[in-house]
Scaffold this active site. Structure first.
Site, PDB file in Angstrom:
ATOM      1  N   LYS A   1      73.635  22.479   8.770  1.00  8.82           N
ATOM      2  CA  LYS A   1      73.777  21.168   8.128  1.00  8.82           C
ATOM      3  C   LYS A   1      75.096  20.474   8.466  1.00  8.82           C
ATOM      4  O   LYS A   1      75.154  19.241   8.569  1.00  8.82           O
ATOM      5  CB  LYS A   1      73.644  21.307   6.607  1.00  8.82           C
ATOM      6  CG  LYS A   1      72.272  21.750   6.132  1.00  8.82           C
ATOM      7  CD  LYS A   1      71.216  20.695   6.377  1.00  8.82           C
ATOM      8  CE  LYS A   1      69.896  21.034   5.712  1.00  8.82           C
ATOM      9  NZ  LYS A   1      68.866  20.015   5.941  1.00  8.82           N
TER      10      LYS A   1
ATOM     11  N   GLU B   1      71.409  14.025  -0.791  1.00  6.36           N
ATOM     12  CA  GLU B   1      70.423  14.810  -1.527  1.00  6.36           C
ATOM     13  C   GLU B   1      70.499  16.234  -1.019  1.00  6.36           C
ATOM     14  O   GLU B   1      70.964  16.483   0.091  1.00  6.36           O
ATOM     15  CB  GLU B   1      69.021  14.237  -1.310  1.00  6.36           C
ATOM     16  CG  GLU B   1      68.290  14.736  -0.069  1.00  6.36           C
ATOM     17  CD  GLU B   1      68.931  14.346   1.254  1.00  6.36           C
ATOM     18  OE1 GLU B   1      68.830  15.129   2.230  1.00  6.36           O
ATOM     19  OE2 GLU B   1      69.535  13.255   1.336  1.00  6.36           O
TER      20      GLU B   1
ATOM     21  N   SER C   1      68.917  29.321  11.027  1.00  5.22           N
ATOM     22  CA  SER C   1      69.542  28.062  10.616  1.00  5.22           C
ATOM     23  C   SER C   1      70.605  28.207   9.541  1.00  5.22           C
ATOM     24  O   SER C   1      71.442  27.325   9.373  1.00  5.22           O
ATOM     25  CB  SER C   1      68.460  27.080  10.139  1.00  5.22           C
ATOM     26  OG  SER C   1      67.696  27.649   9.090  1.00  5.22           O
TER      27      SER C   1
END
Length: 400
Positions: free
Chosen positions: A92, A114, A382
């Site tokens: 991210k 969010e 991830s």
């Protein structure tokens, strides 16, 4: 797939994407699109972006041969792209660095975001602290409970975590509330969307920031094994980690691309988050058009996944387009398969994966034994699983 170009000038990937928002947001999106197009052409912007990825995030993240797990499964060799080793623990931050630099370029000093699993919230709070920006993170009330460690991390970083009690109290509802606030504060607020979804230009912009994953992987796999993998696999919710891996590989015809959706309790039940695998119709949500889990009268359906980050009824528009043209295969892994893969990676490699990433691992666990030992599967790991230990412990009946 030669000369793949998407999106078009209106933000569509085939029939998916576009801009479906209130008139209030149109000027803000036009401003954002213009700012991004200018930044895209500015070598100084990309130089700062890559400098931050190297010296702040810790890139490049390595590729790693999961040799013991591969031997245990008895088939293809499994390699991991270690996004879990990034600062903040997931992919991210690649995107939040890029969007924070863009927000600063646009003179915005307040950001909202969010989050579902909390990793995007943490990454947004991290870059906001670094750049001296006010930060508000919207998070479903149920996700706040199951991702308590990340909630505390966001607060430590100075962010205000806003609990969303409406709807299913998960990621979809958090995004609803974030977009509502953005409508009210377009003048001073930059919305850092965490996935390759939302109205244009977000799907393209997030993809471009996340392509560092696939670009690194191509160079690293060439060096490590002298060629590219036979299969590249990533989990897909909204789909930012997956599109970051897949996009640089789209024109590599010899590499099979697999996106793994959250099968929950099974795609033949109502309790999953797998719009493509369940053949969901096209619909509009959060400003874009894509495959969407919805009822016959167009109401968005509830979802379920053991992983908060995949608990979303839609999917990024580029993924829907890649499914339509047959370049990426989308399959589903259910909760039990993800938990089995989670345990195996812990036990055989000493790596605790995020439950989201465990869905991609589940595909490798199930399919590696069917492949030859000279074949290679690259799994995008991830994120790391620190945030998920409470969830896993509860499922195992263990009190921490």
């Amino acid at each position: 797939m030669q000369n793949y170009h998407a999106p078009d000038e209106k933000g569509f990937f085939g029939e998916h994407g576009g801009v479906y928002v209130s008139e209030t947001l149109i000027p803000a999106l036009q401003e954002l699109a213009a700012a991004y197009q200018a930044a895209k052409k500015d070598p100084a912007f990309w130089a700062e972006f890559h400098n931050d990825l190297q010296h702040y995030v810790g890139r490049p993240s390595p590729v790693y041969h999961a040799a013991r797990l591969s031997e245990h499964l008895g088939g293809a060799q499994i390699w991991l792209k270690r996004e879990d080793l990034n600062h903040t623990g997931a992919h991210k931050v690649n995107n939040t660095i890029g969007q924070a630099l863009l927000a600063r370029r646009m003179g915005k000093k307040r950001v909202i975001a969010e989050t579902g699993a909390g990793q995007h919230g943490v990454a947004s709070a991290t870059v906001a602290a670094r750049f001296g920006m006010e930060c508000h993170v919207y998070m479903g009330a149920d996700d706040i409970i199951r991702q308590a460690p990340n909630v505390f991390r966001m607060k430590l970083l100075g962010a205000n975590v806003v609990s969303v009690d409406s709807g299913s109290r998960t990621l979809k509802d958090a995004m609803n509330e974030a977009m509502r606030e953005w409508v009210a504060r377009v003048d001073d607020t930059f919305y850092i969307i965490g996935t390759a979804a939302g109205p244009a230009p977000y799907p393209e912009m997030v993809r471009d920031f996340q392509c560092v994953i696939g670009n690194e992987a191509k160079a690293q796999m060439q060096e490590a094994i002298g060629r590219q993998p036979d299969v590249a696999v990533a989990c897909v919710g909204g789909g930012s980690n997956a599109i970051g891996l897949f996009h640089p590989y789209i024109e590599e015809a010899g590499v099979r691309l697999i996106g793994v959706e959250a099968g929950g309790l099974g795609v033949d039940t109502p309790s999953h988050a797998a719009p493509i695998s369940s053949r969901a119709p096209v619909g509009v949500l959060h400003g874009f058009r894509s495959y969407l889990m919805q009822s016959e009268d167009g109401q968005v359906l509830g979802t379920h996944s053991v992983s908060a980050g995949l608990d979303y009824p839609g999917i990024g528009p580029e993924h829907s387009h890649l499914a339509d043209i047959g370049r990426v295969e989308y399959q589903a892994a259910n909760d039990d398969a993800a938990l089995e893969a989670f345990d195996l990676l812990c036990q055989y490699e000493g790596v605790i994966p995020a439950l989201e990433s465990a869905h991609a691992m589940a595909w490798a666990v199930q399919n590696a034994p069917k492949m030859g030992k000279d074949q290679v599967i690259l799994v995008n790991l991830s994120g790391r699983g620190d945030k998920d230990i409470n969830t896993v412990a509860k499922l195992k009946g263990i009190e921490l």
